[in-house]
Design a protein around this motif. Structure first.
Motif, mmCIF file in Angstrom:
data_model
loop_
_atom_site.group_PDB
_atom_site.id
_atom_site.type_symbol
_atom_site.label_atom_id
_atom_site.label_comp_id
_atom_site.label_asym_id
_atom_site.label_seq_id
_atom_site.Cartn_x
_atom_site.Cartn_y
_atom_site.Cartn_z
ATOM 1 N N TRP A 1 -25.573 23.307 45.873
ATOM 2 C CA TRP A 1 -25.743 23.564 44.591
ATOM 3 C C TRP A 1 -24.506 24.441 44.108
ATOM 4 N N TRP A 2 -24.013 23.717 42.957
ATOM 5 C CA TRP A 2 -22.867 24.425 42.309
ATOM 6 C C TRP A 2 -23.117 25.225 41.210
ATOM 7 N N CYS A 3 -22.877 26.708 41.301
ATOM 8 C CA CYS A 3 -22.887 27.590 40.286
ATOM 9 C C CYS A 3 -21.731 27.822 39.805
ATOM 10 N N GLU A 4 -21.834 28.048 38.112
ATOM 11 C CA GLU A 4 -21.021 28.558 37.487
ATOM 12 C C GLU A 4 -21.423 29.533 36.385
ATOM 13 N N PHE A 5 -20.389 30.476 36.039
ATOM 14 C CA PHE A 5 -20.761 31.494 35.017
ATOM 15 C C PHE A 5 -19.454 31.271 34.064
ATOM 16 N N THR A 6 -19.552 31.038 32.903
ATOM 17 C CA THR A 6 -18.856 31.088 31.729
ATOM 18 C C THR A 6 -18.944 32.200 30.667
ATOM 19 N N GLY B 1 -15.505 33.641 24.471
ATOM 20 C CA GLY B 1 -15.345 34.415 23.219
ATOM 21 C C GLY B 1 -15.096 33.666 21.804
ATOM 22 N N THR B 2 -15.221 34.332 20.953
ATOM 23 C CA THR B 2 -15.235 33.423 19.509
ATOM 24 C C THR B 2 -13.840 32.750 19.347
ATOM 25 N N ASN B 3 -12.839 33.334 19.863
ATOM 26 C CA ASN B 3 -11.542 32.650 19.904
ATOM 27 C C ASN B 3 -11.275 31.523 20.823
ATOM 28 N N GLY B 4 -12.390 31.061 21.438
ATOM 29 C CA GLY B 4 -12.448 29.970 22.403
ATOM 30 C C GLY B 4 -11.856 30.402 23.865
ATOM 31 N N VAL B 5 -11.385 31.673 24.129
ATOM 32 C CA VAL B 5 -10.780 31.978 25.291
ATOM 33 C C VAL B 5 -12.153 32.127 26.194
ATOM 34 N N GLY B 6 -11.900 31.574 27.331
ATOM 35 C CA GLY B 6 -13.124 31.795 28.359
ATOM 36 C C GLY B 6 -12.689 32.411 29.617
ATOM 37 N N ILE B 7 -13.725 32.783 30.412
ATOM 38 C CA ILE B 7 -13.647 33.122 31.672
ATOM 39 C C ILE B 7 -14.587 32.344 32.616
#
Length: 122
Positions: free
Chosen positions: A10-15, A18-24
Motif C-alpha cells: 500500500w502506497w501512502c502519500e501526504f501532501t 499552499g495557496t501559492n501552489g508550493v507543496g510538500i
C-alpha cells in the motif's frame, strides 16, 4: 518453493499544498492496509492541534471512527483519501494498493584466492 515475484503493498502519500501552489510531499509503502491507516493516524495526530476548530472536530471524528472505513476500502483495493486544511494549506493523506516486484536474491560467491596474498603457514 519459489516465492512469487510480486507482492501487494500500500502506497501512502501526504501532501501539503499552499495557496501559492508550493507543496510538500512525503511517501512510503507499507505491507498491509492497517499499517497504511496507522501511518495516516499518526501523521494526522501530529498536526491536529494546529487545525481550526471545525477542521479539528472533523479530524477527531475521523481519528475516532473514520479509520474503519479506510481499512475496509483499502482491503477492497480502493484508494482512500482524507483531506483537511490548516491556515490556507490543503493537507491530504492518500493510501492505495500497488503491486511491487520482489528483488531476487543474488547468490553469494566466494572470492577467488588472491595471488599476491602471503602463503599460508604449515
Amino acid at each position: 518453493m519459489i516465492p512469487p515475484l510480486t507482492a501487494p503493498a500500500w502506497w501512502c502519500e501526504f501532501t501539503a499544498t499552499g495557496t501559492n501552489g508550493v507543496g510538500i510531499r512525503q511517501a512510503h509503502s507499507v505491507s498491509a492496509p492497517t499499517h497504511a491507516v496507522i501511518w495516516m493516524r499518526d501523521s494526522l495526530r501530529t498536526l491536529v492541534s494546529g487545525l481550526a476548530p471545525a477542521e479539528r472536530e472533523t479530524a477527531h471524528g475521523w481519528l475516532g471512527f473514520g479509520q474503519w472505513e479506510a481499512v475496509t476500502r483499502l482491503r477492497a483495493d480502493e484508494t482512500y483519501t482524507f483531506r483537511t486544511s490548516m491556515n490556507g494549506t490543503e493537507l491530504t493523506w492518500t493510501a492505495r494498493r500497488v503491486t511491487v516486484l520482489r528483488t531476487v536474491p543474488t547468490p553469494v560467491v566466494a572470492a577467488p584466492p588472491d595471488a599476491n596474498a602471503p602463503a599460508g603457514r604449515s
